[in-house]
Scaffold this active site. Sequence first.
Site, short mmCIF file in Angstrom:
data_model
loop_
_atom_site.label_atom_id
_atom_site.label_comp_id
_atom_site.label_asym_id
_atom_site.label_seq_id
_atom_site.Cartn_x
_atom_site.Cartn_y
_atom_site.Cartn_z
N ASP A 1 29.52 -17.24 19.23
CA ASP A 1 28.60 -18.38 19.43
C ASP A 1 28.51 -19.23 18.16
OD1 ASP A 1 26.88 -19.98 20.80
OD2 ASP A 1 25.14 -18.66 20.61
N ASN B 1 29.59 -21.49 31.87
CA ASN B 1 30.17 -22.52 31.00
C ASN B 1 30.83 -23.68 31.76
OD1 ASN B 1 31.15 -20.23 28.33
ND2 ASN B 1 29.32 -21.47 28.54
C1 FPP Z 1 30.15 -20.66 22.16
O1 FPP Z 1 29.83 -21.65 21.21
C2 FPP Z 1 31.59 -20.59 22.34
C3 FPP Z 1 32.25 -20.78 23.53
C4 FPP Z 1 31.55 -21.06 24.79
C5 FPP Z 1 33.71 -20.71 23.62
C6 FPP Z 1 34.43 -19.77 22.72
C7 FPP Z 1 35.86 -20.23 22.59
C8 FPP Z 1 36.61 -20.12 21.48
C9 FPP Z 1 36.13 -19.42 20.28
C10 FPP Z 1 37.97 -20.73 21.39
C11 FPP Z 1 39.01 -20.20 22.32
C12 FPP Z 1 39.11 -18.74 22.40
C13 FPP Z 1 39.94 -18.05 23.21
C14 FPP Z 1 39.88 -16.57 23.22
C15 FPP Z 1 40.86 -18.69 24.15
P1 FPP Z 1 28.92 -22.88 21.65
O2 FPP Z 1 29.80 -24.00 22.08
O3 FPP Z 1 27.93 -22.44 22.68
O4 FPP Z 1 28.22 -23.22 20.29
P2 FPP Z 1 26.74 -23.78 20.08
O5 FPP Z 1 25.79 -22.70 20.50
O6 FPP Z 1 26.67 -24.03 18.61
O7 FPP Z 1 26.62 -25.03 20.90
#
Ligand code: FPP
Length: 266
Positions: free
Chosen positions: A28, A76
Amino acid sequence: MSPVENKISPCVKNPDPAIPRHIAVIMDGNGRWAKSRGQSRIMGHRKGAESVRRIIRLSGDRGVEYLTLFAFSSENWQRPPREVKLLMELFISVLEKDIDILVENGVRLRIVGDLKRFGNRICKLIKKAELRTASNSCMQLTIAANYGGRWDITQACQQLAAKSSSGEINPDEINEELLSRHLVTDGMPDPDLFIRTGGEKRISNFLIWQLAYTELYFTDVLWPDFSKQNFADALQWFAKRERRFGKTSEQILSQALDNRHSEVSK
Ligand code: FPP
């Protein structure tokens, strides 16, 4: 990252018992990382993908056998279409480009979740990538995509109900072990260590059944910043936990002494 930097130490086996066999991660903080730099959320996910490569290598180096990453939750899909598209592209790029590095390093890849929602192209790539790495045994990397813990338990119940109504099993035979064997994590030990970056202290519908006795580690570090030192800190914290699984501290201690005695007398 160069191929040399991506190299995992030669297949570490029989690790220290203080090293978790299975680590599950909620990655996250990508969006906040980007926002704090005046960049788009998409840049945060790109940087987050670099942290994914780093944690795979670090886990392999430390002899972790199973690493499970929550890449995309069932919820998501509600994100802005451009962000969903980029996340899919990153997913495809892992399946197409990073797969060679996984093959070279003996990493088995599994993708778990409700995969029906992904298009034909991604489903084919998933099958191909899983097949190419199927015989690898140094470490298993599991990516949870369109995954939700409640969905997982529900689909397991549906399988059991179908087997029960066809007469394949008797409802009395349904117990925790049988249910576990119908979850998407069948064949994997439950996670020993759960890591969530980004400051939130919740499980967010990730592996809710499997995390029942897992040690939960939360850090404020945002996922793109999650470094080698941060990983070492999480492992050090884990090594100090006393895992009681419902027993008392005294029982755990005497069990450890018994184990030591039987090892010495072998
Ligand atoms: C949460 O951060 C992250 C995600 C929903 C996606 C995670 C994806 C990756 C790390 C890249 C690709 C990985 C693979 C394994 C293909 P957020 O966007 O919710 O962050 P925030 O809470 O700061 O808004």
